[in-house]
Structure formats: structure tokens, C-alpha cells
Design a protein around this motif. Structure first.
Motif, PDB file in Angstrom:
ATOM      1  N   LYS A  62       0.884  -1.156   0.000  1.00  0.00           N
ATOM      2  CA  LYS A  62       0.000   0.000   0.000  1.00  0.00           C
ATOM      3  C   LYS A  62       0.919   1.201   0.000  1.00  0.00           C
ATOM      4  CE  LYS A  62      -4.119   1.832   2.167  1.00  0.00           C
ATOM      5  NZ  LYS A  62      -5.087   1.711   3.249  1.00  0.00           N
ATOM      6  N   SER A  63       0.888   1.946  -1.072  1.00  0.00           N
ATOM      7  CA  SER A  63       1.849   3.029  -1.268  1.00  0.00           C
ATOM      8  C   SER A  63       1.926   3.953  -0.060  1.00  0.00           C
ATOM      9  CB  SER A  63       1.470   3.825  -2.516  1.00  0.00           C
ATOM     10  OG  SER A  63       2.476   4.766  -2.793  1.00  0.00           O
ATOM     11  N   GLY A  64       3.150   4.152   0.409  1.00  0.00           N
ATOM     12  CA  GLY A  64       3.391   5.045   1.534  1.00  0.00           C
ATOM     13  C   GLY A  64       3.091   4.436   2.889  1.00  0.00           C
ATOM     14  N   GLU A  65       2.589   3.187   2.929  1.00  0.00           N
ATOM     15  CA  GLU A  65       2.180   2.602   4.196  1.00  0.00           C
ATOM     16  C   GLU A  65       2.834   1.275   4.552  1.00  0.00           C
ATOM     17  OE1 GLU A  65      -1.959   2.391   5.251  1.00  0.00           O
ATOM     18  OE2 GLU A  65      -2.368   4.244   4.178  1.00  0.00           O
ATOM     19  N   LYS A  66       2.755   0.281   3.634  1.00  0.00           N
ATOM     20  CA  LYS A  66       3.280  -1.023   4.025  1.00  0.00           C
ATOM     21  C   LYS A  66       3.631  -1.894   2.835  1.00  0.00           C
ATOM     22  CE  LYS A  66      -1.220  -3.253   4.598  1.00  0.00           C
ATOM     23  NZ  LYS A  66      -2.079  -3.973   5.514  1.00  0.00           N
ATOM     24  N   LEU A  88       3.656   3.342  10.608  1.00  0.00           N
ATOM     25  CA  LEU A  88       2.573   3.854  11.442  1.00  0.00           C
ATOM     26  C   LEU A  88       2.823   5.329  11.742  1.00  0.00           C
ATOM     27  CD1 LEU A  88       2.514   0.930  14.036  1.00  0.00           C
ATOM     28  CD2 LEU A  88       1.049   1.188  12.033  1.00  0.00           C
ATOM     29  N   VAL A  89       1.776   6.141  11.654  1.00  0.00           N
ATOM     30  CA  VAL A  89       1.886   7.564  11.976  1.00  0.00           C
ATOM     31  C   VAL A  89       0.835   7.883  13.035  1.00  0.00           C
ATOM     32  CG1 VAL A  89       1.793   9.928  11.099  1.00  0.00           C
ATOM     33  CG2 VAL A  89       2.640   8.089   9.618  1.00  0.00           C
ATOM     34  N   ASP A  90       1.296   8.386  14.174  1.00  0.00           N
ATOM     35  CA  ASP A  90       0.377   8.772  15.243  1.00  0.00           C
ATOM     36  C   ASP A  90      -0.419   9.996  14.784  1.00  0.00           C
ATOM     37  OD1 ASP A  90      -0.320  10.490  17.718  1.00  0.00           O
ATOM     38  OD2 ASP A  90       0.135   8.510  18.570  1.00  0.00           O
ATOM     39  N   GLU A  91      -1.737   9.910  14.866  1.00  0.00           N
ATOM     40  CA  GLU A  91      -2.580  11.006  14.364  1.00  0.00           C
ATOM     41  C   GLU A  91      -2.373  12.314  15.119  1.00  0.00           C
ATOM     42  OE1 GLU A  91      -6.692  10.396  13.507  1.00  0.00           O
ATOM     43  OE2 GLU A  91      -6.349   8.302  12.970  1.00  0.00           O
ATOM     44  N   LEU A  92      -2.140  12.229  16.424  1.00  0.00           N
ATOM     45  CA  LEU A  92      -1.982  13.447  17.218  1.00  0.00           C
ATOM     46  C   LEU A  92      -0.576  14.037  17.133  1.00  0.00           C
ATOM     47  CD1 LEU A  92      -3.981  12.529  20.442  1.00  0.00           C
ATOM     48  CD2 LEU A  92      -4.632  14.123  18.630  1.00  0.00           C
ATOM     49  N   THR A  93       0.429  13.194  17.379  1.00  0.00           N
ATOM     50  CA  THR A  93       1.799  13.703  17.464  1.00  0.00           C
ATOM     51  C   THR A  93       2.529  13.680  16.129  1.00  0.00           C
ATOM     52  OG1 THR A  93       2.727  11.531  17.964  1.00  0.00           O
ATOM     53  CG2 THR A  93       1.975  12.881  19.836  1.00  0.00           C
ATOM     54  N   LYS A  94       1.985  12.934  15.168  1.00  0.00           N
ATOM     55  CA  LYS A  94       2.625  12.726  13.856  1.00  0.00           C
ATOM     56  C   LYS A  94       3.931  11.936  13.970  1.00  0.00           C
ATOM     57  CE  LYS A  94      -0.601  14.949  11.722  1.00  0.00           C
ATOM     58  NZ  LYS A  94      -1.782  14.144  11.437  1.00  0.00           N
ATOM     59  N   ASP A  95       4.177  11.302  15.139  1.00  0.00           N
ATOM     60  CA  ASP A  95       5.354  10.452  15.298  1.00  0.00           C
ATOM     61  C   ASP A  95       5.247   9.264  14.339  1.00  0.00           C
ATOM     62  OD1 ASP A  95       6.342  12.088  17.267  1.00  0.00           O
ATOM     63  OD2 ASP A  95       5.722  10.797  18.927  1.00  0.00           O
ATOM     64  N   VAL A  96       6.385   8.891  13.756  1.00  0.00           N
ATOM     65  CA  VAL A  96       6.430   7.795  12.790  1.00  0.00           C
ATOM     66  C   VAL A  96       7.135   6.602  13.425  1.00  0.00           C
ATOM     67  CG1 VAL A  96       7.366   7.072  10.542  1.00  0.00           C
ATOM     68  CG2 VAL A  96       6.481   9.403  10.850  1.00  0.00           C
ATOM     69  N   SER A  97       6.595   5.425  13.202  1.00  0.00           N
ATOM     70  CA  SER A  97       7.284   4.203  13.631  1.00  0.00           C
ATOM     71  C   SER A  97       7.110   3.148  12.562  1.00  0.00           C
ATOM     72  CB  SER A  97       6.767   3.719  14.983  1.00  0.00           C
ATOM     73  OG  SER A  97       5.398   3.469  14.941  1.00  0.00           O
ATOM     74  N   LEU A  98       7.969   2.149  12.624  1.00  0.00           N
ATOM     75  CA  LEU A  98       7.940   1.042  11.675  1.00  0.00           C
ATOM     76  C   LEU A  98       7.584  -0.219  12.442  1.00  0.00           C
ATOM     77  CD1 LEU A  98       8.448   0.274   8.694  1.00  0.00           C
ATOM     78  CD2 LEU A  98      10.796  -0.279   9.341  1.00  0.00           C
ATOM     79  N   MET A  99       6.471  -0.837  12.068  1.00  0.00           N
ATOM     80  CA  MET A  99       6.044  -2.091  12.679  1.00  0.00           C
ATOM     81  C   MET A  99       6.568  -3.228  11.811  1.00  0.00           C
ATOM     82  SD  MET A  99       4.323  -3.773  14.993  1.00  0.00           S
ATOM     83  CE  MET A  99       3.100  -2.705  15.725  1.00  0.00           C
ATOM     84  N   VAL A 100       7.297  -4.153  12.442  1.00  0.00           N
ATOM     85  CA  VAL A 100       7.812  -5.325  11.756  1.00  0.00           C
ATOM     86  C   VAL A 100       6.996  -6.525  12.210  1.00  0.00           C
ATOM     87  CG1 VAL A 100       9.802  -6.858  11.499  1.00  0.00           C
ATOM     88  CG2 VAL A 100      10.150  -4.380  11.608  1.00  0.00           C
ATOM     89  N   VAL A 101       6.474  -7.269  11.245  1.00  0.00           N
ATOM     90  CA  VAL A 101       5.784  -8.529  11.531  1.00  0.00           C
ATOM     91  C   VAL A 101       6.625  -9.620  10.874  1.00  0.00           C
ATOM     92  CG1 VAL A 101       3.676  -9.880  11.240  1.00  0.00           C
ATOM     93  CG2 VAL A 101       3.539  -7.381  11.476  1.00  0.00           C
ATOM     94  N   ASP A 102       7.009 -10.623  11.659  1.00  0.00           N
ATOM     95  CA  ASP A 102       7.873 -11.676  11.132  1.00  0.00           C
ATOM     96  C   ASP A 102       7.582 -12.977  11.875  1.00  0.00           C
ATOM     97  OD1 ASP A 102       9.825 -12.890   9.594  1.00  0.00           O
ATOM     98  OD2 ASP A 102      11.500 -11.783  10.454  1.00  0.00           O
ATOM     99  N   PHE A 103       8.267 -14.028  11.489  1.00  0.00           N
ATOM    100  CA  PHE A 103       8.120 -15.342  12.114  1.00  0.00           C
ATOM    101  C   PHE A 103       9.489 -15.862  12.507  1.00  0.00           C
ATOM    102  CE2 PHE A 103       4.373 -14.834   9.611  1.00  0.00           C
ATOM    103  CZ  PHE A 103       3.375 -15.535  10.271  1.00  0.00           C
ATOM    104  N   ALA A 104       9.542 -16.610  13.607  1.00  0.00           N
ATOM    105  CA  ALA A 104      10.789 -17.239  14.041  1.00  0.00           C
ATOM    106  C   ALA A 104      10.454 -18.480  14.856  1.00  0.00           C
ATOM    107  CB  ALA A 104      11.625 -16.270  14.889  1.00  0.00           C
ATOM    108  N   GLU A 105      11.435 -19.365  14.969  1.00  0.00           N
ATOM    109  CA  GLU A 105      11.280 -20.527  15.853  1.00  0.00           C
ATOM    110  C   GLU A 105      11.113 -19.986  17.271  1.00  0.00           C
ATOM    111  OE1 GLU A 105      11.848 -23.860  14.651  1.00  0.00           O
ATOM    112  OE2 GLU A 105      12.160 -23.116  12.611  1.00  0.00           O
TER     113      GLU A 105
END
Length: 130
Positions: A62-66, A88-105
Motif C-alpha cells: 500500500k503506497s506510503g504505508e506497508k 505507522l503515523v500517530d494522528e496526534l503527534t505525527k510520530d512515525v514508527s515502523l512495525m515489523v511482523v515476522d516469524f521465528a522458531e
């Protein structure tokens, strides 16, 4: 082989979502921090580290998102495992973070998280977010 478990880690990143998206969605961007080299042919991406080569299919974006990459086997067939990078962009603070979803043993979760921390640290240095 044990069944892998899904995990998520969120990393705060001082960056614009547009800049960050370039580094998570393009072969050249991913080559700068995620793998030693990344090539793409259509929807298939080849990730190279030292003596290891893994192939994945760009399952969705999704362009600009994930972006979501599904690991594929030697025949190019999707496995049940994937990794996803979600801005992820916080609506109030506009802080940006990157959520990683992965798999491991199960017994390798700590090592997998540490590996992501190191890679995201490289990404942060690259974009000046330290």
C-alpha cells in the motif's frame, strides 16, 4: 522443524513516511539496510546475505504505508511465512514508527528480535534518524 511463531516489533523512526517507504519498498532501498543485495524480477525478490539467498514474492503493498513479502520455496511456491513492514503515523503527534511482523522458531525469538534491531539501527543511520 518446529512451527514458527508470529511476532511484532515496533520501532520509532524520525523520518517522513514517504522517505521511509522508499527504503522498505524498493530493491535499492532494501539493499542499503536489509540485505547485502536485493534484486527483483516482477513480483519476485531475491535477498542475498553473505552465503545465503532467499526468495520472496511481494504479496501486497500500500503506497506510503506497508509492504508484505511472502517467502517462497525453490519452486517459487508461497510458504506460510512472510514478513511485513508497516509504517505507522500517530494522528496526534505525527510520530512515525515502523512495525515489523515476522516469524521465528520459538527458541530463536530473542535472536530474531535482535537481528531486526540491528537492521533497523542501520536503517535509522541511513536516513539520519539517530
Amino acid at each position: 522443524m518446529d512451527q514458527k511463531v508470529r511476532y511484532e516489533i515496533e520501532f520509532p523512526i524520525n523520518s517522513s513516511p514517504q522517505l521511509l517507504y522508499q527504503y522498505i519498498s524498493t530493491p535499492s532501498g532494501l539493499s542499503e539496510w536489509f540485505a547485502d543485495n536485493v534484486n527483483s524480477r516482477g513480483e519476485f525478490y531475491t535477498f542475498m546475505w553473505d552465503n545465503s539467498v532467499e526468495k520472496a514474492r511481494l504479496a501486497s503493498k500500500k503506497s506510503g504505508e506497508k509492504v508484505k513479502f511472502k517467502w517462497v520455496d525453490d519452486k517459487g511456491i508461497d510458504t506460510e511465512y512472510f514478513f511485513e513492514l508497516h509504517i505507522l503515523v500517530d494522528e496526534l503527534t505525527k510520530d512515525v514508527s515502523l512495525m515489523v511482523v515476522d516469524f521465528a522458531e520459538k527458541d530463536e525469538l530473542d535472536e530474531a528480535a535482535l537481528l531486526w534491531e540491528n537492521q533497523i539501527s542501520d536503517l535509522k543511520h541511513l536516513i539520519g534518524s539517530v
